[in-house]
Enzyme design. Structure first.
Site: not given
Ligand SMILES: Cc1cn([C@H]2C[C@H](O)[C@@H](COP(=O)(O)OP(=O)(O)O[C@H]3O[C@H](C)C(=O)[C@H](O)[C@H]3O)O2)c(=O)[nH]c1=O
Length: 186
Positions: A61, A70, A130, A166
């Site tokens: 991402h 980060k 992070y 993803d």
């Molecule tokens: C990233 C983020 C997500 N969210 C909410 C949005 C979704 O409802 C839920 C899960 O989001 P997401 O599936 O995008 O989470 P990850 O797959 O852990 O995403 C992260 O994964 C990789 C490792 C990264 O480096 C990024 O910083 C970040 O994108 O959390 C938020 O409310 N705030 C945030 O900053």
């Protein structure tokens, strides 16, 4: 603490001082003065914590615009953490770097703006923390396929647990060029 460069410009591996005694251990995970002395003179505005079971892969991402730097720490378990240079025109465009980060080795990784980031949880339940240099902007959230053949990332897994987002991510060469220009990075 020791801070070392990696193969990617600005991506740094940090080994904080860990103080152990018969109770356990203590480490500072962020200190604006000491990290600043090592070139990490950055301002964080948001902290994130994700919990992943073994085999989960989150990534790759990045945000653009509103790219995020980060500072990554693993509080429980272990991950294989991967960073990819997605800055159009960079000498290392498309290059990647992988690091094992764990609660055990206490290693941190600083990923500047302009890099895609992801990790796979490799041991037990993982608590992944992070600090970010900009806020979450879902409209600017972008993904790159974890197994993009052109990147050739040597993940320690072939069949990770992925989010729908993803699992459907595009290859780097399918992402419009303008999404890979980081004009607003300070
Ligand atoms: C990233 C983020 C997500 N969210 C909410 C949005 C979704 O409802 C839920 C899960 O989001 P997401 O599936 O995008 O989470 P990850 O797959 O852990 O995403 C992260 O994964 C990789 C490792 C990264 O480096 C990024 O910083 C970040 O994108 O959390 C938020 O409310 N705030 C945030 O900053």
């Amino acid at each position: 603490m020791t801070v070392s460069e990696t193969s990617l410009p600005g991506v740094r591996l940090i080994e904080p001082d860990v103080y152990t005694d018969d109770r356990g251990s203590f480490a500072e995970l962020w200190n604006v003065r000491d990290y600043g002395h090592h070139g990490l003179d950055v301002t964080f505005v948001q902290d994130n914590l994700s919990r992943s079971r073994e085999g989960v892969l989150r990534g790759l991402h990045f945000q653009n615009p509103r790219a995020q730097g980060k500072l990554i720490s693993v509080l429980e378990g272990a991950v294989y953490d991967v960073v990819v240079d997605v800055r159009a025109g960079a000498d290392t465009f498309g290059a990647w770097e992988g690091q094992v980060l764990s609660a055990e080795n206490a290693r941190q990784l600083y990923v500047p703006e302009g890099y895609a980031h992801g990790f796979v949880a490799t041991s037990g339940e993982v608590l992944f923390h992070y600090k970010c240099t900009d806020f979450y902007h879902p409209e600017a959230d972008r993904t790159v396929r974890w197994d993009d053949p052109a990147l050739g990332i040597d993940w320690p897994t072939e069949d990770p647990i992925l989010s729908e987002k993803d699992a459907g991510a595009p290859a780097l060469d399918e992402i419009p060029r303008e999404a890979l220009r980081f004009d607003d990075v300070r």
